[in-house]
Write a protein that holds these residues in place. Structure first.
Motif, mmCIF file in Angstrom:
data_model
loop_
_atom_site.group_PDB
_atom_site.id
_atom_site.type_symbol
_atom_site.label_atom_id
_atom_site.label_comp_id
_atom_site.label_asym_id
_atom_site.label_seq_id
_atom_site.Cartn_x
_atom_site.Cartn_y
_atom_site.Cartn_z
ATOM 1 N N ILE A 70 0.912 -1.170 0.088
ATOM 2 C CA ILE A 70 0.009 0.123 -0.044
ATOM 3 C C ILE A 70 1.010 1.270 -0.022
ATOM 4 O O ILE A 70 1.727 1.301 0.626
ATOM 5 C CB ILE A 70 -0.781 0.033 1.244
ATOM 6 C CG1 ILE A 70 -1.696 -1.142 1.252
ATOM 7 C CG2 ILE A 70 -1.609 1.257 1.297
ATOM 8 C CD1 ILE A 70 -2.730 -1.534 0.193
ATOM 9 N N THR B 57 1.507 4.953 0.866
ATOM 10 C CA THR B 57 1.083 5.912 1.918
ATOM 11 C C THR B 57 1.511 7.050 1.530
ATOM 12 O O THR B 57 0.610 8.320 2.237
ATOM 13 C CB THR B 57 1.571 5.206 3.200
ATOM 14 O OG1 THR B 57 3.007 5.255 3.224
ATOM 15 C CG2 THR B 57 0.879 4.038 3.588
ATOM 16 N N THR B 58 2.630 7.346 1.163
ATOM 17 C CA THR B 58 3.044 9.085 0.940
ATOM 18 C C THR B 58 2.400 9.397 -0.512
ATOM 19 O O THR B 58 2.135 8.570 -1.401
ATOM 20 C CB THR B 58 4.508 9.156 0.893
ATOM 21 O OG1 THR B 58 5.001 8.292 -0.110
ATOM 22 C CG2 THR B 58 4.860 8.448 2.284
ATOM 23 N N GLU C 185 5.041 8.306 -3.031
ATOM 24 C CA GLU C 185 4.632 6.755 -3.445
ATOM 25 C C GLU C 185 3.269 6.653 -4.237
ATOM 26 O O GLU C 185 3.321 6.060 -5.399
ATOM 27 C CB GLU C 185 4.672 5.903 -2.379
ATOM 28 C CG GLU C 185 5.876 5.812 -1.421
ATOM 29 C CD GLU C 185 5.426 5.076 -0.210
ATOM 30 O OE1 GLU C 185 6.467 4.573 0.436
ATOM 31 O OE2 GLU C 185 4.322 4.875 0.448
ATOM 32 N N SER D 225 -3.432 2.690 -3.200
ATOM 33 C CA SER D 225 -3.297 3.795 -2.085
ATOM 34 C C SER D 225 -3.905 3.524 -0.661
ATOM 35 O O SER D 225 -4.964 3.193 -0.786
ATOM 36 C CB SER D 225 -3.514 5.344 -2.674
ATOM 37 O OG SER D 225 -4.961 5.365 -3.116
ATOM 38 N N SER D 226 -3.234 4.008 0.130
ATOM 39 C CA SER D 226 -4.004 4.108 1.591
ATOM 40 C C SER D 226 -5.337 4.861 1.646
ATOM 41 O O SER D 226 -5.206 6.090 0.983
ATOM 42 C CB SER D 226 -2.996 4.488 2.467
ATOM 43 O OG SER D 226 -3.555 5.008 3.867
ATOM 44 N N GLN E 4 -5.786 6.577 3.983
ATOM 45 C CA GLN E 4 -5.444 7.910 4.922
ATOM 46 C C GLN E 4 -4.526 8.732 3.990
ATOM 47 O O GLN E 4 -3.862 9.466 4.408
ATOM 48 C CB GLN E 4 -5.353 7.399 6.082
ATOM 49 C CG GLN E 4 -6.237 6.705 6.572
ATOM 50 C CD GLN E 4 -6.254 6.146 8.280
ATOM 51 O OE1 GLN E 4 -5.346 6.648 8.830
ATOM 52 N NE2 GLN E 4 -7.279 5.857 8.767
ATOM 53 N N GLY E 5 -3.972 8.020 2.981
ATOM 54 C CA GLY E 5 -3.112 8.929 2.150
ATOM 55 C C GLY E 5 -3.350 10.387 1.604
ATOM 56 O O GLY E 5 -4.730 10.540 1.612
#
Length: 144
Positions: A4, A6-7, A10, A81-82, A84-85
């Motif tokens: 996943i 997260t940033t 990324e 992607s997260s 929460q990203g």
């Protein structure tokens, strides 16, 4: 399941945009029978105070006499992607907006999907691919 992202770096460098087949339209209705009839065809639904908004294939809209004046295409961002990203939606919508391309972002559990005017999808693909390539080059240069 894949790793996943997260940033923002990324997510953007790994977004791998893919133009999906089909053309879609946004519709809204307060008619429960129409919602029921179209629900199986819907790509996405959102309940709003004004009624049920649905994103459906243009053919489904035409068959039921709904407005198809604003046909949309879908570009899926194939990065995991997260939820929460932070940064992917902003980067994508900003890059498209700076080039005069309106977009409607629809987030699913696994991917984000960009709906935009059908006649702008080729240019949008070039912009998003360039955005991804730049982000990947920046990550490589900084060692991230």
């Amino acid at each position: 399941m894949p790793e996943i992202a997260t940033t923002a770096a990324e997510m953007i460098s790994g977004m791998t945009p893919v133009l999906q087949p089909g053309t879609f339209v946004f519709i809204t209705t307060q008619d429960p029978a129409r919602v029921a009839a179209l629900f199986a065809h819907a790509v996405s639904t959102v309940r709003e105070a004004e009624g049920m908004s649905m994103l459906i294939p243009v053919e489904s809209a035409q068959e039921t006499g709904l407005n198809v004046d604003h046909p949309m295409r879908c570009i899926t961002l194939n990065v995991f992607s997260s939820l929460q990203g932070v940064g992917l939606t902003a980067a994508v919508s900003s890059a498209l907006g700076e080039n005069g391309i309106p977009c409607n972002m629809v987030a699913g559990f696994h991917h984000d999907h960009v709906f935009l005017p059908a006649d702008m999808c080729d240019r949008a693909m070039r912009i998003l691919t360039a955005l991804q390539n730049t982000a990947a080059e920046n990550m490589k240069a900084t060692g991230d």
